[in-house]
Write an enzyme that holds these catalytic residues in place. Structure first.
Site, PDB file in Angstrom:
ATOM      1  N   ARG A   1      -4.575  -5.940  -6.208  1.00 58.85           N
ATOM      2  CA  ARG A   1      -5.673  -5.153  -6.002  1.00 58.85           C
ATOM      3  C   ARG A   1      -6.887  -3.772  -5.557  1.00 58.85           C
ATOM      4  NH1 ARG A   1      -8.218  -3.540  -1.032  1.00 58.85           N
ATOM      5  NH2 ARG A   1      -6.717  -4.006  -0.037  1.00 58.85           N
TER       6      ARG A   1
ATOM      7  N   HIS B   1       0.690  -1.359   0.167  1.00 54.68           N
ATOM      8  CA  HIS B   1       0.125  -0.109   0.015  1.00 54.68           C
ATOM      9  C   HIS B   1       1.030   1.548   0.074  1.00 54.68           C
ATOM     10  CE1 HIS B   1      -2.979   3.010   1.428  1.00 54.68           C
ATOM     11  NE2 HIS B   1      -3.796   1.957   0.605  1.00 54.68           N
TER      12      HIS B   1
ATOM     13  N   GLU C   1      -6.411   4.964   1.290  1.00 54.92           N
ATOM     14  CA  GLU C   1      -6.843   5.611  -0.093  1.00 54.92           C
ATOM     15  C   GLU C   1      -8.111   6.191  -0.450  1.00 54.92           C
ATOM     16  OE1 GLU C   1      -7.562   2.178  -3.171  1.00 54.92           O
ATOM     17  OE2 GLU C   1      -5.036   3.195  -3.887  1.00 54.92           O
TER      18      GLU C   1
ATOM     19  N   ARG D   1      -2.777   1.009  -6.640  1.00 60.01           N
ATOM     20  CA  ARG D   1      -1.692   1.050  -5.726  1.00 60.01           C
ATOM     21  C   ARG D   1       0.363   0.650  -6.042  1.00 60.01           C
ATOM     22  NH1 ARG D   1      -5.345  -1.231  -1.056  1.00 60.01           N
ATOM     23  NH2 ARG D   1      -6.512   0.147  -0.773  1.00 60.01           N
TER      24      ARG D   1
ATOM     25  N   HIS E   1       0.349  -4.976   2.438  1.00 58.07           N
ATOM     26  CA  HIS E   1      -1.066  -4.191   3.291  1.00 58.07           C
ATOM     27  C   HIS E   1      -1.423  -5.990   2.066  1.00 58.07           C
ATOM     28  CE1 HIS E   1      -4.479  -2.547   3.109  1.00 58.07           C
ATOM     29  NE2 HIS E   1      -4.629  -1.844   2.254  1.00 58.07           N
ATOM     30  N   HIS E   2      -1.924  -5.948   1.808  1.00 52.91           N
ATOM     31  CA  HIS E   2      -2.825  -7.985   0.961  1.00 52.91           C
ATOM     32  C   HIS E   2      -1.978  -8.285   0.684  1.00 52.91           C
ATOM     33  CE1 HIS E   2      -7.369  -8.345  -0.028  1.00 52.91           C
ATOM     34  NE2 HIS E   2      -6.603  -9.129  -1.198  1.00 52.91           N
TER      35      HIS E   2
ATOM     36  N   ARG F   1      -6.495  10.563  -0.915  1.00 53.73           N
ATOM     37  CA  ARG F   1      -6.369  10.507  -2.075  1.00 53.73           C
ATOM     38  C   ARG F   1      -7.818  11.058  -2.987  1.00 53.73           C
ATOM     39  NH1 ARG F   1      -2.993   6.284  -4.099  1.00 53.73           N
ATOM     40  NH2 ARG F   1      -3.538   5.730  -1.712  1.00 53.73           N
TER      41      ARG F   1
END
Ligand code: ADP
Length: 586
Positions: A561, A381, A394, A418, A521-522, A397
């Site tokens: 993602r 991220h 996010e 990302r 992050h993911h 932004r």
């Protein structure tokens, strides 16, 4: 003489009355517990300020605990405190363990409760509790229709759906609280063709949602799963309405053509908001949750069909016989050994994940023949505050913030996906950047308050003041904001080609900045599933009895993602897993 005698008499009366009152208080103190009924306060220093606990005692028990802890990040500290409150009330002792991942808030909260008890004349150490820690461990066997492993967003959704369909369901959760990484979801949930979009004249289609997700994921996603995600997203929003968790506020998220990020009306973080609603449902539906209970293995019969799990709990080992197992253990973003095995260049990165995200489900599923997909696809991220690992959503932004580097200049279309924004931040001198926003944006996005309380936000009354506070050249930062505000007015970002989230200028002081760099992050990859959330083996065949949903699965997000798609994933596929279970056991 007379008056002196009267004065003495009245003094005597006051003394007698006083002693009587004192004796009255003494009478209310229970001789067994030492408790004196009443409400007592105690405070301690938490993550983002003082935590005050108001403890209500009856003569025999701790009846209630009310907490004033404005400074705790709701997504972590708040959830931990709620969980500890339940535990203290249930066990009638403050000898409870701090919640992993929220240690500062937990310890401060326990200290505050202890201070309140002390002010009530109770020695906290004397409270042995109802759950004797040294009670012997016992092996237990349970028989259920469905065991859900993992109490994050996906597991809770699956459990609720299965229970609503009449199945006998339990959740095993290895941590002391529900929530998993879902607790950290701040932005919202992507959904297309929803009634909210229609009511707000936002045009969007399921097809665009599919194509954005495929493009964002570099087209390596499983398009059948993506189709389901998009097609079922509007129904998932309706379902959330039905359980008291509406997401009516719509904005844009990175990589999305249209406004489809659905969030709570009051701008609060989506994860804790949904988890609250899910917890209410779990209570109302009386779904048993086994906390501190870690699933260890998935059990199969001679044919390879899944027939239950083994788990270890605080009070003993469990064998849980079940007709179906739903795996909802989340990803492996907190397991550095595992993510560097698949992507060595991530060594040393901070993670935004909660401690439970260690990939257990992937290991357990592999052991019974599940095949994995896209396992090396790990998302970083772009906007993570590095000293606290707090992820700056996010949506900041998405609501109009920009990124500048250490010289005060923009360097990318901030609404890119990302991975692209992360790569751009890493490419800047010293590999960090500032996310810049103004007072108007702060007022429109509740999540920002938790960042302010966590002391990660710098601020200045003017742009120059802010520049000085973050040691960036004031003239450059001023020029950057002027150019940006002109781009917003012209609806044209000649410098970087940004086209979304540029409705409002950054022009209302005070101005704010958060220093950020990327963090793990993911984990996009995971267990391979079909459209019914059934787990597949290497031949593409269904492993009977095993379902999976949420971050433990792979294929939906492909190589990257999009923001807002994790929440869509857990709700859509959580519901599908629950429905498949109901169909199978009908
Ligand atoms: P998702 O978004 O897919 O729901 P989360 O990270 O929110 O994923 O939730 C996953 C949950 O699963 C976490 O609460 C985590 O603690 C729990 N979990 C992970 N491994 C196990 C395990 N072996 N046994 C029980 N619970 C587990």
């Amino acid at each position: 003489m007379k008056s002196k005698a009267l004065r003495i008499l009245s003094l005597a009366l006051v003394l007698v009355l006083g002693l009587t009152l004192f004796a009255g208080c003494q009478e209310q103190t229970d001789s067994a517990t030492g408790f004196k009924a009443g409400t007592y306060e105690g405070s301690s220093k938490g993550f983002g300020g003082d935590i005050t606990a108001k403890v209500t005692l009856s003569a025999t028990a701790i009846d209630a605990i009310e907490v004033i802890a404005d400074g705790e990040t709701p997504e972590i500290g708040g959830t931990a405190i709620a969980s500890l409150t339940d535990e203290i009330l249930a066990k009638q002792t403050t000898a409870v363990e701090a919640i992993a991942g929220a240690t500062v808030s937990s310890v401060a909260f326990i200290d505050a409760v202890n201070a309140a008890l002390t002010s009530a004349g109770v020695d906290p150490a004397s409270l042995k509790g109802t759950d004797a820690a040294d009670s012997p461990k016992e092996d237990k066997t349970l028989d259920v229709d469905v065991v859900v492993i993992g109490g994050g967003g996906a597991g809770m959704t699956a459990a609720i759906t299965a229970k609503q369909a009449g199945l006998n369901v339990i959740i095993v959760e290895k941590m002391s609280m529900l929530g998993g990484n879902t607790v950290k979801a701040t932005g919202g949930m992507n959904a297309a063709e929803t009634h909210y979009q229609k009511e707000q004249n936002v045009s969007d289609t399921v097809d665009t949602f599919v194509s954005d997700t495929m493009t964002g994921g570099y087209d390596i996603n499983n398009s059948e799963l993506v189709n389901i995600l998009a097609k079922e997203s509007s129904g998932a929003i309706d379902w959330l309405d039905s359980i008291g968790a509406p997401l009516p506020k719509i904005s844009t998220s990175g990589g999305a053509t249209n406004k489809r990020l659905h969030a709570p009306e009051d701008g609060s973080a989506v994860g804790p908001y949904l988890l609250n609603a899910f917890s209410e449902q779990i209570k109302a539906l009386e779904i048993p949750v086994y906390f501190d209970t870690k699933a260890e293995t998935i059990l199969t019969d001679d044919t390879g069909a899944v027939i239950g799990i083994t788990a270890t709990g605080k009070d003993g080992n469990y064998t849980i016989n079940s007709k179906l197992v739903i795996l909802a253990t989340g990803g492996f973003g907190s397991n550095e050994e595992m993510y560097t095995k698949y992507k060595p260049e991530l060594k040393g990165f901070v993670t935004t994940n909660t401690p439970g995200a260690t990939g257990d489900g992937i290991v357990m599923a592999e052991a019974v023949g599940a095949s994995l997909v896209d396992i090396e696809q790990i998302q970083i991220h772009p906007t993570v505050e590095q000293t606290t690992s707090i992820m700056v959503t996010e949506s900041v932004r998405g609501n109009g913030a920009i990124l500048v580097n250490k010289t005060g200049e923009r360097f990318i279309d901030e609404m890119q996906t990302r991975d692209k924004v992360s790569a751009a931040v890493i490419a800047q001198e010293e590999g960090y950047a500032y996310i810049i926003f103004d007072q108007k944006l702060r007022e429109g996005l509740g999540a920002i308050e938790s960042y302010v309380k966590s002391n990660i936000v710098s601020q200045g009354e003017t742009i120059e003041d802010l520049a000085k506070a973050i040691e960036v050249d004031p003239a450059t930062l001023t020029a950057t904001l002027e150019a940006w505000n002109k781009a917003v007015a012209d609806k044209s970002d000649a410098a970087f080609g940004r086209t979304t989230a540029m409705d409002v200028p950054l022009a209302q002081g005070p101005y704010y900045a958060i220093k950020i760099a990327p963090g793990v992050h993911h984990t996009m990859g995971g267990v391979r599933i079909n459209e019914s959330a059934q787990v597949l083996n290497a031949n593409g065949d269904v492993i009977p009895g095993l379902l999976a949903c949420g971050e433990v699965t792979g294929g939906i997000h492909g190589g990257n993602r999009l923001g807002g798609n994790a929440v869509a994933d857990i709700v859509v596929f959580g519901r599908i897993a629950g429905k498949t279970a109901a169909e199978a056991l009908k």
